[in-house]
Design an enzyme around this catalytic site. Structure first.
Site, short mmCIF file in Angstrom:
data_model
loop_
_atom_site.label_atom_id
_atom_site.label_comp_id
_atom_site.label_asym_id
_atom_site.label_seq_id
_atom_site.Cartn_x
_atom_site.Cartn_y
_atom_site.Cartn_z
N CYS A 108 26.83 86.16 -86.89
CA CYS A 108 27.54 86.38 -85.63
C CYS A 108 27.26 85.23 -84.67
CB CYS A 108 27.11 87.69 -84.99
SG CYS A 108 27.35 89.17 -85.99
N ASP B 201 -6.17 61.78 -71.46
CA ASP B 201 -6.40 60.88 -70.34
C ASP B 201 -7.73 61.29 -69.71
OD1 ASP B 201 -5.70 58.92 -68.31
OD2 ASP B 201 -5.43 60.65 -67.00
N ASP C 46 -2.12 64.10 -66.57
CA ASP C 46 -1.67 64.80 -65.36
C ASP C 46 -1.08 63.90 -64.29
OD1 ASP C 46 -3.98 63.53 -64.48
OD2 ASP C 46 -4.48 65.16 -63.09
N ASP D 27 0.95 58.83 -66.38
CA ASP D 27 0.84 59.45 -67.71
C ASP D 27 2.21 59.82 -68.27
OD1 ASP D 27 -1.93 59.30 -67.68
OD2 ASP D 27 -2.14 61.28 -66.75
#
Length: 697
Positions: A17, A418, A592, A596
């Site tokens: 479907c 990082d 963060d 980055d």
């Protein structure tokens, strides 16, 4: 310009479907791409901004189904998802009635077949089951024929109609009747659909819980006649950006904002997954739907409606649940060819048994093949697990952007962290003594920067009560440092070739700044846990080797990439994606900051700390809404658990069809048992997916 739209669809019964609706939407003028998820019952399309909702709704209607869009005119302000839930509840209620009626009638027909009821009585009892309870099978089959497509409903309609039609033939010309076969098959399949619908409703519990977190009203401070302030309670929909809102102890914060007066401890667990309340004072951000635990405060609304963090989380979880994982391609490919192949197999079964057996055996085995082959379980195997997995992640503060990220995360072989703000708290401080003159110059250059090192220098200058000076011709040199003129003298502050942070003028080093940072709680637990699972752990930083090694030792990370300029981080990630033997390696990156973002995008899976920047979060496939680095391990464990459940589901779904279709073809499977087994296979896949809710991650 194309925009992305998602909307619920009602009336689907199987993966076929969904494929039919996909094709119809894809052929609609202005639609660039379309994807329909059977398990979540959500369609996602990329369309031109001139494509109307009515055009999309008509395409879905032409396929034989119903699209639900938010009706801005409805007095209760219900969303499309809420409207769909109401329609589904009504459908389940009707389905329950059909299950009860068809169950009773089919039981009477079965008993009547054994005790030799007159055939005309069996016919009268079978007609309501065949054409009332089984009406949806015929409607879906007709819709499929109009659109040159076949689905699970096609197999059921052909199989039960064959049994019913042969029985009518036998009444007229003599011979055995199979009203018990057609009625029991319909009753069992409807029962399976009812139980499946009930179980599927729980795969979407995460969205419902998130929506239920929102406050219904807000206590807003409004000015009366431009003078005195008055507190009034208004519906949350009427809150606007800039409103001043009072929140008392025990109340939910209605929208996102910034505290203007007062302080409190706020329980943010429902959004971030962090169990301990967070202390908030003037200037702190607050999140809508979190709970004020202690003090009273006034805050200014900064984000309302669809812009709040909760709304964004709901949107992202909903999109993730409706997305398609790479592992699902196999099931989709098989399902697209499955129904036509089964129709050919059923005809072949009939012909072989008709020639070498008897017409009755040929007919019974044809029905058994048609019924046992329904590919419902294959269509549910992957999406139900994805829905439960992404929902569980959201409850833990792990926001997964799409199914591909969830799947890929479980297959990573290397992960790069990082350093600053990810492994460390990002709260840097100066560790060496710098003369007031040069500290003042450095602070003046850094006064408008938000970088952690800049903050450490500025904070030190403030503690020494040094006032910053005016800077002329300021320039930021990406990945290198900053320069500017103070008192007509040009200065440069940045990393030297030795990796240390130095203040220079005319090529002469005037002062060196050494900074320190504290490692986050739980870092060693994460790195050791990942390595125990066979994942290589790396740390990347722009710091010089000695500083990097000190942090890496504390974090128990052996692989270090130091003195890496921000714009080179993505290149380092790409290098890791090719193993020493030349084979591709799945790499995750955790960061963060703004710098980055390229590395997050370059990785197979980018993991952004939720305390980071919007740019970093947008570039990531996974966002951690809390500050706890241990959420990286949670995300990885959740991915592997979900992937494991998907593999179990696919094994069961494929194995079920591969084993039982030949069994039915050689005459060892009664059609009624086939119907029960088919229904059970779909339910088992959904229930197995729901197990993820109880798995510890």
């Amino acid at each position: 310009m194309t925009i992305k739209k998602s909307f619920p669809i009602v009336g689907m019964h199987c993966a076929s479907c969904a494929k039919l609706i996909e094709r119809k939407l894809g052929k609609t003028p202005g639609v660039a791409s379309a994807m329909v998820n059977y398990a979540s019952e959500i369609a996602t399309v990329e369309v031109g901004d001139d494509v109307r909702d009515q055009d999309l709704a008509q395409a879905v209607y032409d396929a034989g189904y119903k699209a639900v869009f938010t009706d801005t005119n409805n007095s209760e302000g219900k969303s499309a998802e809420e409207q769909k839930d109401e329609i589904k509840k009504e459908e389940i209620k009707k389905l329950k009635t059909k299950v009860i009626v068809s169950g009773i009638l089919s039981a009477v027909v079965m008993v009547g077949s054994f005790v030799m009821f007159p055939n005309w009585i069996l016919l009268v009892l079978a007609i309501p089951v065949q054409f009332w309870a089984g009406k949806e099978f015929y409607l879906a089959t007709w819709s499929g024929l109009k659109n040159r497509a076949a689905s699970m409903d096609t197999l059921i309609a052909i199989g039960t109609t064959a049994a019913f039609g042969y029985s009518l033939y036998s009444i007229v010309f003599g011979g055995p009747t199979y009203f018990d076969t057609s009625t029991v098959i319909i009753a069992l399949i409807l029962l399976g659909r009812f139980l499946e619908a009930r179980a599927k409703s729980h795969t979407n519990d995460a969205i419902k819980k998130l929506l239920g977190l929102q406050a219904k009203t807000a206590r807003v401070l409004r000015q009366v006649n431009g003078k005195s302030w008055k507190e009034i309670d208004i519906p949350i929909e009427e809150v606007v950006v800039g409103d001043r809102i009072r929140v008392r102890p025990g109340e939910k914060i209605p929208v996102d904002g910034i505290i203007l007066e007062g302080e409190s401890a706020i329980d943010e667990s429902m959004v971030t997954g962090e169990s301990l309340p967070v202390d908030k004072t003037v200037g702190a951000n607050v999140i809508g739907a979190t709970i004020n635990k202690s003090g009273t405060f006034i805050f200014k609304a900064s984000k309302v409606g669809r812009d709040t963090m909760l709304s964004q989380i709901v949107k992202m979880v909903s999109e993730a649940q409706g997305s398609r994982a790479p592992i699902q391609r196999l099931a989709d490919t098989v399902s697209s060819y499955f129904v036509p192949i089964v129709l050919m197999l059923s005809v072949a079964t009939f012909v072989v048994w008709f020639i070498f057996g008897s017409p009755v055996s040929a007919f019974v085995n044809l029905v058994a093949v048609l019924i046992i082959a329904c590919p419902c379980a294959m269509g549910l195997a992957t999406p139900t697990a994805i829905m439960v997995g992404t929902g569980k992640g959201a409850a833990k503060g792990v926001l997964i952007k799409d199914a591909a990220s969830l799947e890929t995360l479980g297959r990573i072989k290397a992960i790069v962290f990082d350093k600053t703000g990810t492994l460390t708290k990002g709260e840097m401080f100066l560790t060496n003594k710098v003369g007031d003159k040069y500290l003042q110059i450095a602070a003046s250059l850094e006064q408008n920067s938000e970088h952690p090192i800049a903050k450490a220098i500025v904070d030190k200058a403030k503690s020494e009560e040094l006032k910053t000076k005016r800077v002329e011709h300021f320039k930021a040199l990406e990945g290198i440092g900053i320069e500017g003129e103070i008192d007509d003298k040009k200065y440069f502050l940045g990393r030297s070739k030795a990796g240390s942070i130095s203040l220079t003028s005319g090529g002469k080093i005037l002062a060196t700044f050494e900074v320190g940072d504290e490692i986050k709680d739980g870092v060693r637990e994460v790195t050791e846990g990942l390595e125990a699972k066979g994942i290589g752990v790396w740390m990347i930083t722009g710091d010089k080797k000695s500083v990097a090694k000190d942090i890496a030792d504390k974090a128990n990370i052996k692989n270090i990439m130091s003195e890496v300029m921000p714009h080179h981080k993505a290149d380092k990630v790409k290098d890791l994606k090719v193993g020493s033997d030349g084979r591709a390696v799945n790499v995750a990156f955790v960061g963060d900051g703004v710098n980055d973002a390229p590395a997050l995008a370059a990785a197979d899976v980018g993991i952004a700390m939720g305390t980071g920047t919007d740019v970093a979060i947008e570039s990531a496939g996974v966002t951690l809404l809390n500050k706890d680095i241990r959420s990286v391990l949670t995300a990885f464990n959740l991915s592997r658990a979900t992937l494991g459940v998907i593999k179990q589901n696919l094994f069961w779904a494929f194995g079920y069809n591969v084993i039982l279709i030949p069994v039915a073809a050689i005459g060892l499977l009664n059609p009624m048992i086939a119907a029960g087994a088919m229904a059970l296979s779909s339910i088992s896949v959904v229930v197995n997916s729901l197990r993820l809710n109880g798995i510890k991650v």
